[in-house]
Design a protein around this motif. Structure first.
Motif, short mmCIF file in Angstrom:
data_model
loop_
_atom_site.label_atom_id
_atom_site.label_comp_id
_atom_site.label_asym_id
_atom_site.label_seq_id
_atom_site.Cartn_x
_atom_site.Cartn_y
_atom_site.Cartn_z
N GLU A 177 -71.54 46.15 6.78
CA GLU A 177 -71.34 46.39 8.21
C GLU A 177 -71.33 45.08 9.00
O GLU A 177 -70.64 44.97 10.01
N LYS A 178 -72.11 44.10 8.53
CA LYS A 178 -72.22 42.82 9.23
C LYS A 178 -72.69 41.77 8.25
O LYS A 178 -73.42 42.06 7.31
N ARG A 179 -72.27 40.53 8.49
CA ARG A 179 -72.76 39.40 7.71
C ARG A 179 -73.35 38.39 8.67
O ARG A 179 -72.76 38.06 9.69
N GLU A 219 -77.19 36.88 4.68
CA GLU A 219 -77.71 38.24 4.80
C GLU A 219 -76.56 39.20 5.07
O GLU A 219 -75.73 38.97 5.94
N TYR A 264 -75.64 43.17 5.95
CA TYR A 264 -76.12 44.45 6.47
C TYR A 264 -75.22 45.53 5.90
O TYR A 264 -74.02 45.54 6.16
N ASN A 274 -74.58 49.81 4.47
CA ASN A 274 -74.76 51.17 4.97
C ASN A 274 -75.62 52.06 4.06
O ASN A 274 -75.54 53.27 4.11
N TYR A 316 -79.83 44.01 4.10
CA TYR A 316 -80.57 44.83 5.06
C TYR A 316 -79.90 46.19 5.08
O TYR A 316 -78.68 46.29 5.13
N PRO A 337 -79.50 50.21 6.85
CA PRO A 337 -79.00 50.61 8.16
C PRO A 337 -80.05 51.01 9.20
O PRO A 337 -79.71 51.27 10.34
N CYS A 367 -82.62 49.35 10.67
CA CYS A 367 -83.22 48.34 11.56
C CYS A 367 -84.74 48.38 11.45
O CYS A 367 -85.46 48.30 12.44
N TYR A 400 -85.39 46.01 3.87
CA TYR A 400 -84.92 44.68 3.50
C TYR A 400 -84.98 44.54 1.99
O TYR A 400 -85.97 44.91 1.36
#
Length: 149
Positions: free
Chosen positions: A25-27, A31, A33, A35, A71, A73, A75, A80
């Motif tokens: 979903e994100k870099r 790191e 992220y 799903n 990581y 989804p 939060c 982690y």
């Protein structure tokens, strides 16, 4: 107590079972992220620090492998997975990763926490990402280990 438990038999018998396909979903630096995570099929990666084998599923990645942490989804600090998980250095958001050899606990520990956990199951019959059961391999003689072969 006069014996050491080296491996839970059920975990050993199912170790090669099941892969999970996740989307990045994100870099952020090293790191990623993804799903899925600690409350999904990756409980052992987060809470037991298992480094499952991983493979990028994109054809256009060219950079050498580097270490990444994941990581999940939610939060949540417990979501982690420090890894390191070795993936091409140019992997990015929107790419897919196979996380292999989840074993039976990948499915058994999965929850629907915070509304996560919906997944599509697809049965495939390819080889596991790694295997202890292929080929002939001589094991050292150890008097306190039971072999299942």
């Amino acid at each position: 107590y006069n014996a050491e438990l080296w491996c839970e038999p059920g975990r050993a018998l199912c170790a090669e079972y099941s892969s999970l396909i996740v989307r990045i979903e994100k870099r952020r630096g090293d790191e990623l992220y993804i799903n899925d995570g600690a409350y999904g099929a990756l409980y052992d990666a987060a809470h037991v620090d298992w480094r499952f084998p991983v493979a990028a599923l994109e054809d256009d990645l060219r950079d050498p492998a580097q270490e990444f942490a994941f990581y999940g989804p939610t939060c949540d600090d417990a979501d982690y997975m420090k890894g390191p998980f070795m993936l091409p250095g140019d992997i990015q958001a929107g790419d897919y990763i196979e996380i292999g050899m989840l074993g039976a606990y990948g499915a058994a520990m999965k929850t629907g926490f915070n509304g996560f956990g919906n997944a599509r199951q697809i049965v495939v019959e390819d080889e596991p990402m790694a295997s202890l059961y292929r080929g002939r391999r001589e094991l050292p003689a150890i008097d306190n280990v039971v072999s299942l072969r």
